[in-house]
Design an enzyme around this catalytic site. Structure first.
Site, PDB file in Angstrom:
ATOM      1  N   TYR A  43       0.825  -1.213   0.000  1.00  0.00           N
ATOM      2  CA  TYR A  43       0.000   0.000   0.000  1.00  0.00           C
ATOM      3  C   TYR A  43       0.852   1.253   0.000  1.00  0.00           C
ATOM      4  O   TYR A  43       0.349   2.369   0.210  1.00  0.00           O
ATOM      5  CB  TYR A  43      -0.962  -0.013   1.196  1.00  0.00           C
ATOM      6  N   ARG A  69       2.541  -3.019 -11.783  1.00  0.00           N
ATOM      7  CA  ARG A  69       1.326  -3.164 -10.982  1.00  0.00           C
ATOM      8  C   ARG A  69       0.418  -1.955 -11.231  1.00  0.00           C
ATOM      9  O   ARG A  69       0.903  -0.863 -11.562  1.00  0.00           O
ATOM     10  CB  ARG A  69       1.690  -3.221  -9.499  1.00  0.00           C
ATOM     11  N   HIS A  70      -0.876  -2.165 -11.043  1.00  0.00           N
ATOM     12  CA  HIS A  70      -1.792  -1.024 -11.147  1.00  0.00           C
ATOM     13  C   HIS A  70      -1.386   0.054 -10.138  1.00  0.00           C
ATOM     14  O   HIS A  70      -0.740  -0.225  -9.130  1.00  0.00           O
ATOM     15  CB  HIS A  70      -3.230  -1.470 -10.914  1.00  0.00           C
ATOM     16  N   ARG A  73      -4.776   2.508  -5.363  1.00  0.00           N
ATOM     17  CA  ARG A  73      -6.219   2.250  -5.425  1.00  0.00           C
ATOM     18  C   ARG A  73      -6.839   2.522  -4.065  1.00  0.00           C
ATOM     19  O   ARG A  73      -6.153   2.752  -3.083  1.00  0.00           O
ATOM     20  CB  ARG A  73      -6.484   0.790  -5.821  1.00  0.00           C
ATOM     21  N   ARG A 155      -9.263  -1.523 -12.444  1.00  0.00           N
ATOM     22  CA  ARG A 155      -8.163  -0.643 -12.015  1.00  0.00           C
ATOM     23  C   ARG A 155      -6.875  -0.929 -12.788  1.00  0.00           C
ATOM     24  O   ARG A 155      -6.041  -0.044 -12.954  1.00  0.00           O
ATOM     25  CB  ARG A 155      -7.921  -0.764 -10.514  1.00  0.00           C
TER      26      ARG A 155
END
Ligand SMILES: *[C@@H]1O[C@H](CO)[C@@H](O)[C@H](O)[C@H]1NC(C)=O
Ligand SMILES: *[C@@H]1O[C@H](CO)[C@@H](O)[C@H](O)[C@H]1NC(C)=O
Ligand SMILES: *[C@@H]1O[C@H](CO)[C@@H](O)[C@H](O)[C@H]1NC(C)=O
Ligand SMILES: *[C@@H]1O[C@H](CO)[C@@H](O)[C@H](O)[C@H]1NC(C)=O
Ligand SMILES: *[C@@H]1O[C@H](CO)[C@@H](O)[C@H](O)[C@H]1NC(C)=O
Length: 455
Positions: A43, A69-70, A73, A155
Site C-alpha cells: 500500500y 502493478r496497477h 487504489r 483498475r
C-alpha cells in the site's frame, strides 16, 4: 477484415488525446512522511528503490519488458468492511475516548472501493512519460509502438490506459494506442491475473503471529484510550492501513497516522514482507508456479522463439500465443512491451525468476538481522505502480539481459557468470536458469486445483 478479427480478440481502448478535455488531475504531492510511505508494503505509493543506471557504454539496448502493478487504489471492498467495523468499535462501544481519539466522534469511514485513485492514475501516467523518455529509442529504431497488455480488472485496465496516455502524450498527439485486455471469461488463461492457484496453502499464520507481537503494545495503548472498545492488534493494523489509504486519497495527513510511532510504522513493513513472501513468493510451495506463464512469455520475447509459450502448461492462453497479432515476436515485433498486473502476480513472477531470493526463509519472529539480510522488502518490490523491467542488451555482439525492480538494478544470483557490478546475465545463461518455468513448474501447476476464473 483484419480489423474485425482483431476486434473479436481485443478490447480496444481508445485513448483520449491530451488537451482535449481528458481529466488531468492537479499536481498531487504526497503528504505521508517517508517513515510511513515506505513501510506500507503493497500500500506504499510508488517510489524508486534505486537510481536507474544507463546500460554500460559497450552495450546497446534492444528490448525492454515492463511488468507493472496497477497504480494506487482504494482499499478492496472486503478490506473496507473490516476498516469500517474497527472504526465502529470505537464509535459505538468505547465508553470514553482520549484526546488523541476525539476526532473519531465526527469521523465516518467513507473511502471508495477497489478502483484506482487520482494519485494512482497520475503515477501510472508519470510512469508512461518516464518509459517514453527512457525507451523512446526502442520505438524509433523498431518503428513499432509499444505492445501493451492488461489484466481485465478495471483498475488494471485504467492503469494501462493512463500509462499509455502518458507515453503517447510524449510521442505526439497523432498517435493512439490499444491495450490488449486479457479475457476474464470463465476458464480463461491469463498470465497477468493473480488468482489462478486456489489450492495454494494459506500461510497467513506467519504474518498473523508477527502482527500479534509488533502491534500488541499499540493495541493495548489504544484500548486504554478507548475503554470498552476491546481493540486488538488487528484493529490497530486496520487503523494504520486507513492512515495510508486516506492520506494518499485526500492528500492530507489522515488523523489515524498520529496514533502510531515511527518505530511501529517501520516495524509494520515486515508484516507485509511475510504476507507476500509466504502468500505468493518463494515461501509458498505453490507461489512461484503462479508466475511461470509470464516467465515463459518473457523467454519467448527475449529469444524470439515461440516454443516457450507454446510448451507452457500453466496460464498461457494458447490462442493468443499462436498469433503474431496477439503475441508478436521476432524482427517484426515491437521492442517495447508493457504488461499491467497485480502485486500478488508480480510477487510470484519475481520468485519464479529467482530475483530477491533471501538466503533463508523469512523468520516469523521478526526481520532477519544483519546488514543486507533483508532482501525481500515488499514495499520495494510491489508498491502501487511497482514494476519489474527486463532489458535485453547487445554487448560486443552477445545478447544479455538485466533486471530492474523499481529502478533498482538487480544482481541475478540465479544466473551463472552474472556480472555483480553491471547486473548483466548472458541471455543463454538466463534461459538455462529458468528450467522451472520451462518445465511448466515441474508439475506444481497441477496441484493448484485450477479453477476457471469467475467472469
Ligand atoms: C459492541 O459490543 C457488543 C457486545 O460485546 C458487540 O456485540 C458488538 O458487536 C460491538 N459493536 C461493534 C461495532 O463492534
Ligand atoms: C472482466 O472484464 C471486463 C471487460 O474487460 C471488465 O469490465 C470487468 O471489470 C472484468 N471483471 C473482473 C472481475 O475482472
Ligand atoms: C485513468 O484512470 C482513471 C481512473 O482513475 C480512468 O477513469 C481513466 O479512464 C483512465 N484514463 C485512461 C486514458 O485510460
Ligand atoms: C483466450 O483468449 C481469447 C481471446 O481473448 C478468449 O476469447 C478465450 O476465452 C481465451 N481462452 C482461454 C481458455 O483463456
Ligand atoms: C489453458 O491452460 C490449460 C492448462 O495449462 C491448458 O490445458 C489449456 O489448453 C489452456 N487453454 C488455452 C486456450 O490456452
Amino acid at each position: 477484415m483484419l480489423a474485425s478479427l482483431i476486434a473479436t480478440w481485443f478490447v480496444l481502448v481508445h485513448l483520449a488525446v491530451f488537451g482535449h478535455g481528458a481529466a488531468v488531475p492537479a499536481v498531487i504531492s504526497d503528504p505521508l512522511p517517508a517513515y510511513i510511505a515506505r513501510h506500507l508494503g503493497p500500500y506504499s505509493p510508488w517510489y524508486a528503490a534505486g537510481e536507474y543506471l544507463a546500460p554500460p557504454s559497450s552495450c546497446e539496448l534492444e528490448q525492454a519488458n515492463i511488468l507493472q502493478r496497477h497504480g494506487a487504489r482504494f482499499p478492496t471492498a472486503n478490506a473496507g468492511k473490516k476498516y469500517a467495523a474497527s472504526v465502529a468499535k470505537l464509535r459505538e462501544n468505547a465508553t470514553s475516548l482520549s484526546a488523541a481519539l476525539q476526532f473519531v466522534r465526527s469521523y465516518t469511514y467513507a473511502l471508495g472501493a477497489d478502483q484506482l485513485t487520482p494519485l494512482g492514475a497520475q503515477q501510472s501516467r508519470e510512469a508512461g512519460v518516464e518509459a517514453y523518455k527512457r525507451y523512446k529509442g526502442l520505438v524509433t529504431r523498431s518503428g513499432k509502438l509499444p505492445f501493451v497488455r492488461s489484466d481485465s480488472q478495471q483498475r488494471v485496465v485504467d492503469s494501462a490506459g493512463n500509462w499509455t496516455a502518458g507515453f503517447f502524450q510524449q510521442l505526439g498527439e497523432k498517435h493512439a494506442s490499444t491495450v490488449l485486455v486479457l479475457s476474464n471469461a470463465s476458464g480463461s488463461n491469463d498470465t497477468l491475473d493473480d488468482n489462478n492457484c486456489p489450492s495454494a496453502p494459506d500461510l497467513s499464520g506467519f504474518e498473523q503471529s508477527y502482527l500479534a507481537t509488533f502491534l500488541s503494545d499499540a493495541a493495548a495503548r489504544l484500548d486504554a484510550a478507548a475503554p470498552g472498545a476491546h481493540l486488538t492488534p488487528t484493529d490497530a493494523l486496520n487503523f494504520m492501513q486507513i492512515c495510508g489509504f486516506e492520506s494518499q486519497y485526500t492528500q492530507r495527513l489522515s488523523p489515524w497516522c498520529k496514533l502510531f510511532s515511527r518505530q511501529e510504522f517501520v516495524a509494520g513493513e515486515y508484516y507485509y514482507d511475510l504476507d507476500k513472501y509466504y502468500g505468493n513468493g518463494l515461501g509458498n510451495p505453490l507461489g512461484p508456479v503462479q508466475g511461470v506463464g509470464y516467465v515463459n512469455e518473457l523467454l519467448s520475447r527475449l529469444t524470439g522463439d515461440r516454443s516457450y509459450v507454446l510448451f507452457d502448461e500453466t496460464q498461457v492462453n494458447q490462442t493468443l500465443a499462436r498469433s503474431q497479432a496477439t503475441f508478436p515476436l521476432g524482427s517484426r515485433a515491437p521492442a517495447l512491451f508493457a504488461d499491467f498486473s497485480h502485486d500478488n502476480e508480480i510477487a510470484s513472477i519475481v520468485a519464479a525468476i529467482g530475483l530477491k531470493k533471501p538466503a533463508e526463509a523469512l523468520p516469523a519472529g521478526g526481520p532477519p538481522e544483519g546488514e543486507g539480510e533483508q532482501v525481500w522488502v515488499t514495499s520495494e518490490i510491489v508498491p502501487f505502480s511497482g514494476r519489474l523491467v527486463t532489458e535485453r542488451l547487445s554487448c560486443d555482439g552477445e545478447d544479455y539481459v538485466r533486471f530492474l525492480i523499481n529502478d533498482q538494478l538487480q544482481v541475478p544470483t540465479f544466473c551463472a557468470g552474472a556480472d555483480v557490478r553491471t547486473g548483466l546475465c548472458r541471455l543463454d545463461d538466463f534461459v538455462a536458469s529458468q528450467s522451472y518455468a520451462r518445465a511448466s513448474g515441474n508439475g506444481d501447476y497441477l496441484k493448484c486445483g485450477y479453477k476457471p476464473l469467475s467472469g
